[in-house]
Motif scaffolding. Structure first.
Motif, PDB file in Angstrom:
ATOM      1  N   THR A   1     -48.138  66.996   1.681  1.00 22.05           N
ATOM      2  CA  THR A   1     -48.660  65.673   2.030  1.00 22.05           C
ATOM      3  C   THR A   1     -48.578  65.391   3.533  1.00 22.05           C
ATOM      4  N   LEU A   2     -48.882  66.391   4.362  1.00 23.08           N
ATOM      5  CA  LEU A   2     -48.805  66.187   5.805  1.00 23.08           C
ATOM      6  C   LEU A   2     -50.065  65.528   6.367  1.00 23.08           C
ATOM      7  N   GLU A   3     -51.181  65.723   5.724  1.00 21.39           N
ATOM      8  CA  GLU A   3     -52.430  65.192   6.274  1.00 21.39           C
ATOM      9  C   GLU A   3     -52.425  63.666   6.278  1.00 21.39           C
ATOM     10  N   PRO A   4     -53.160  63.043   7.238  1.00 22.21           N
ATOM     11  CA  PRO A   4     -53.951  63.655   8.313  1.00 22.21           C
ATOM     12  C   PRO A   4     -53.062  64.279   9.392  1.00 22.21           C
ATOM     13  N   MET A   5     -53.391  65.511   9.760  1.00 21.41           N
ATOM     14  CA  MET A   5     -52.523  66.295  10.631  1.00 21.41           C
ATOM     15  C   MET A   5     -52.407  65.718  12.029  1.00 21.41           C
ATOM     16  N   ASP A   6     -53.480  65.091  12.550  1.00 15.70           N
ATOM     17  CA  ASP A   6     -53.388  64.566  13.909  1.00 15.70           C
ATOM     18  C   ASP A   6     -52.340  63.463  13.996  1.00 15.70           C
TER      19      ASP A   6
ATOM     20  N   PHE B   1     -49.727  63.168  11.865  1.00 13.60           N
ATOM     21  CA  PHE B   1     -48.429  63.799  11.623  1.00 13.60           C
ATOM     22  C   PHE B   1     -47.898  64.457  12.894  1.00 13.60           C
ATOM     23  N   ARG B   2     -48.772  65.161  13.613  1.00  8.42           N
ATOM     24  CA  ARG B   2     -48.341  65.850  14.833  1.00  8.42           C
ATOM     25  C   ARG B   2     -47.816  64.865  15.871  1.00  8.42           C
ATOM     26  N   GLU B   3     -48.496  63.738  15.993  1.00  7.09           N
ATOM     27  CA  GLU B   3     -48.115  62.769  17.023  1.00  7.09           C
ATOM     28  C   GLU B   3     -46.806  62.066  16.684  1.00  7.09           C
ATOM     29  N   VAL B   4     -46.687  61.553  15.447  1.00  2.70           N
ATOM     30  CA  VAL B   4     -45.527  60.714  15.127  1.00  2.70           C
ATOM     31  C   VAL B   4     -44.265  61.527  14.905  1.00  2.70           C
TER      32      VAL B   4
ATOM     33  N   GLU C   1     -50.813  75.514  13.123  1.00  2.00           N
ATOM     34  CA  GLU C   1     -51.051  74.860  11.832  1.00  2.00           C
ATOM     35  C   GLU C   1     -51.594  75.863  10.822  1.00  2.00           C
ATOM     36  N   ARG C   2     -51.142  75.736   9.579  1.00  2.81           N
ATOM     37  CA  ARG C   2     -51.681  76.528   8.472  1.00  2.81           C
ATOM     38  C   ARG C   2     -51.874  75.597   7.283  1.00  2.81           C
ATOM     39  N   THR C   3     -53.039  75.621   6.678  1.00  8.58           N
ATOM     40  CA  THR C   3     -53.321  74.772   5.520  1.00  8.58           C
ATOM     41  C   THR C   3     -53.792  75.644   4.366  1.00  8.58           C
ATOM     42  N   TYR C   4     -53.238  75.400   3.192  1.00  6.79           N
ATOM     43  CA  TYR C   4     -53.578  76.183   2.005  1.00  6.79           C
ATOM     44  C   TYR C   4     -53.975  75.238   0.879  1.00  6.79           C
TER      45      TYR C   4
ATOM     46  N   TYR D   1     -57.945  58.730   3.577  1.00 11.50           N
ATOM     47  CA  TYR D   1     -56.680  59.360   3.947  1.00 11.50           C
ATOM     48  C   TYR D   1     -56.272  60.448   2.969  1.00 11.50           C
ATOM     49  N   LEU D   2     -57.021  60.603   1.887  1.00 14.90           N
ATOM     50  CA  LEU D   2     -56.798  61.728   0.994  1.00 14.90           C
ATOM     51  C   LEU D   2     -57.481  62.951   1.597  1.00 14.90           C
ATOM     52  N   PRO D   3     -56.859  64.132   1.556  1.00 15.54           N
ATOM     53  CA  PRO D   3     -57.547  65.336   2.036  1.00 15.54           C
ATOM     54  C   PRO D   3     -58.867  65.524   1.284  1.00 15.54           C
ATOM     55  N   GLU D   4     -59.796  66.221   1.893  1.00 16.80           N
ATOM     56  CA  GLU D   4     -61.138  66.340   1.318  1.00 16.80           C
ATOM     57  C   GLU D   4     -61.119  66.893  -0.103  1.00 16.80           C
ATOM     58  N   HIS D   5     -60.290  67.918  -0.352  1.00 16.00           N
ATOM     59  CA  HIS D   5     -60.267  68.496  -1.698  1.00 16.00           C
ATOM     60  C   HIS D   5     -59.719  67.506  -2.723  1.00 16.00           C
ATOM     61  N   GLU D   6     -58.825  66.599  -2.297  1.00 19.90           N
ATOM     62  CA  GLU D   6     -58.311  65.601  -3.226  1.00 19.90           C
ATOM     63  C   GLU D   6     -59.331  64.496  -3.470  1.00 19.90           C
ATOM     64  N   ARG D   7     -60.091  64.134  -2.445  1.00 22.16           N
ATOM     65  CA  ARG D   7     -61.142  63.135  -2.656  1.00 22.16           C
ATOM     66  C   ARG D   7     -62.150  63.628  -3.689  1.00 22.16           C
TER      67      ARG D   7
END
Length: 432
Positions: free
Chosen positions: A172-177, A179-182, A197-200, A401-407
């Motif tokens: 549940t890291l997405e959105p990655m931008d 997550f990276r900042e905060v 970054e690696r996403t599976y 805010y859901l990743p594309e595959h979850e939407r």
């Protein structure tokens, strides 16, 4: 550290304690005029020391200046605390926790840190102390000076930089931008450390899970009213939750708060033939006992807060969980001064404070909860996000805010079609 410095800090602490006492009493007199006669009814509280939406000098710092306490007493508090601990440890045989070092570090940081990214407040934690005078607030509260870093990304990045390397991993890291900042990863990268970054995707068979975004009325505080109030929003969420909960197996129900969990558990108990368990804010031992009860025997329903510990990090493997329902988007109470200060700080940094500080973490919590259902390639289950904000695009939708595959997986469904969709999934999995 000189004796004079120790005496100066001790005098400062005594006056500071008196100022704290005055402020808490003033707050209670204004908010709860009869507080002395109804101490057991008081709740946790927070006294802001500046306007949370307008950064500026806090009231305690301003008071200290008026009383003649200059920079030196704040700056030396840390060293004085360390010396006091060392001296007391040498004079007493037994090991003791000393308050002086922690107090000194906090007050030194209070003086040192800025007022834009840091928010200062008096925290009132509900307790009960029979030894305190009957008319003193100290009988009902522990009060503490609290210093909150509203934008902790740089300290987090500095801490991560102390390691040779590491892996931050979650579904549940997405959105990655965001997550990276905060979490300080961008700060870490700016210091020359590589961040990769690696996403599976989810490797489990999609036919083993049914995922629904139910287009029920938005389960907001304004729409649902206080717990126990029967209105269209509450009934819609109760009906949909009951439709899932009455299915075979264990069902986890997550609500925005413990108060809502109590309401939902009571309402489901009146409708269902299976046991309904309620998770209340409690210690680890009570939580472990509740989990054992939930896992034992035939199917049950466990209702909890999405801000509790049972909706993330718990492994509901095998047949321990057949479905999970999330009611609403668990955005924290925005009325708290500390929360408004965080939103303001994020607004200045990201120009989208509410979204970055509250909405994204709330959606992560919802995804963590429904993610408890499928923990292995052979498991089957139902995942339900219950609120129109998950189902459709609108001004406060969270679907993006859901990743594309979850939407793609969380198909929007109307409340009256949920039973039909559940029946169809039950037939399909039975045929398999």
């Amino acid at each position: 550290v000189t004796v004079e410095e120790i005496e100066a800090v001790r005098e400062f602490y005594a006056d500071l304690r008196g100022e704290l006492d005055r402020r808490v009493t003033e707050r209670l007199d204004a908010e709860h005029p009869d507080w002395r006669a109804s101490m057991r009814e008081l709740d946790d509280d927070e006294i802001p020391l500046r306007d949370p939406e307008e950064p500026g000098e806090d009231a305690i710092t301003a008071w200290a200046k008026r009383e003649g306490y200059g920079d030196r007493v704040w700056a030396r508090a840390k060293q004085v605390g360390a010396v006091v601990k060392r001296v007391l440890d040498s004079l007493e045989d037994e090991d003791k926790q000393r308050a002086a070092p922690g107090v000194g570090r906090t007050l030194n940081a209070w003086y040192r840190e800025g007022h834009e990214d840091f928010f200062r407040a008096v925290d009132l934690e509900r307790t009960w102390d029979e030894t305190a005078p009957p008319d003193s607030w100290r009988r009902a509260y522990n009060a503490s000076l609290a210093l909150y870093n509203c934008l902790p990304s740089e300290p987090i990045g500095d801490r991560l930089a102390e390691f040779g390397g590491g892996v931050l991993m979650s579904a549940t890291l997405e959105p990655m931008d965001v997550f990276r900042e905060v979490t300080g990863l961008d700060h870490l990268e700016a210091r020359g450390r590589p961040v990769v970054e690696r996403t599976y995707g989810l490797s489990f068979p999609p036919e083993n899970r049914a995922s629904f975004a139910v287009d029920a009325p938005k389960f907001t505080h304004e729409n649902r009213g206080p717990p126990g109030e029967a209105n269209d929003t509450r009934l819609a969420h109760l009906d949909a939750t009951a439709a899932v909960a009455r299915r075979d197996g264990n069902v986890l129900v997550g609500t925005p708060s413990y108060a809502e969990a109590t309401w939902m558990a009571d309402a489901l108990d009146d409708r269902l033939d299976k046991p309904v368990l309620l998770d209340e804010s409690s210690g680890d031992r009570a939580t472990e006992s509740l989990k054992d009860d939930f896992f034992a025997g035939d199917g049950k329903v466990l209702v909890t807060s999405l801000r509790g510990t049972l909706t993330e990090g718990v492994d509901y493997r095998g047949d321990r969980l057949s479905a999970a329902v999330v009611c609403g988007v668990p955005i924290i109470n925005t009325a708290r001064p500390r929360t408004r200060a965080v939103i303001t700080a994020y607004d200045r940094r990201f120009e989208s404070g509410f979204e970055t500080a509250l909405t994204v973490p709330a959606v992560r919590k919802a995804r963590q909860a429904v993610g408890r259902v499928i923990r292995g390639p052979d498991e089957r289950g139902v995942r339900v996000l219950l609120d129109a904000r998950y189902a459709r695009e609108s001004w406060n939708s969270v679907r993006s805010y859901l990743p594309e595959h979850e939407r793609e997986e969380y198909r929007p469904v109307s409340p009256d079609m949920l039973e039909f969709a559940l029946d169809r999934f039950a037939r399909e999995t039975a045929d398999d």
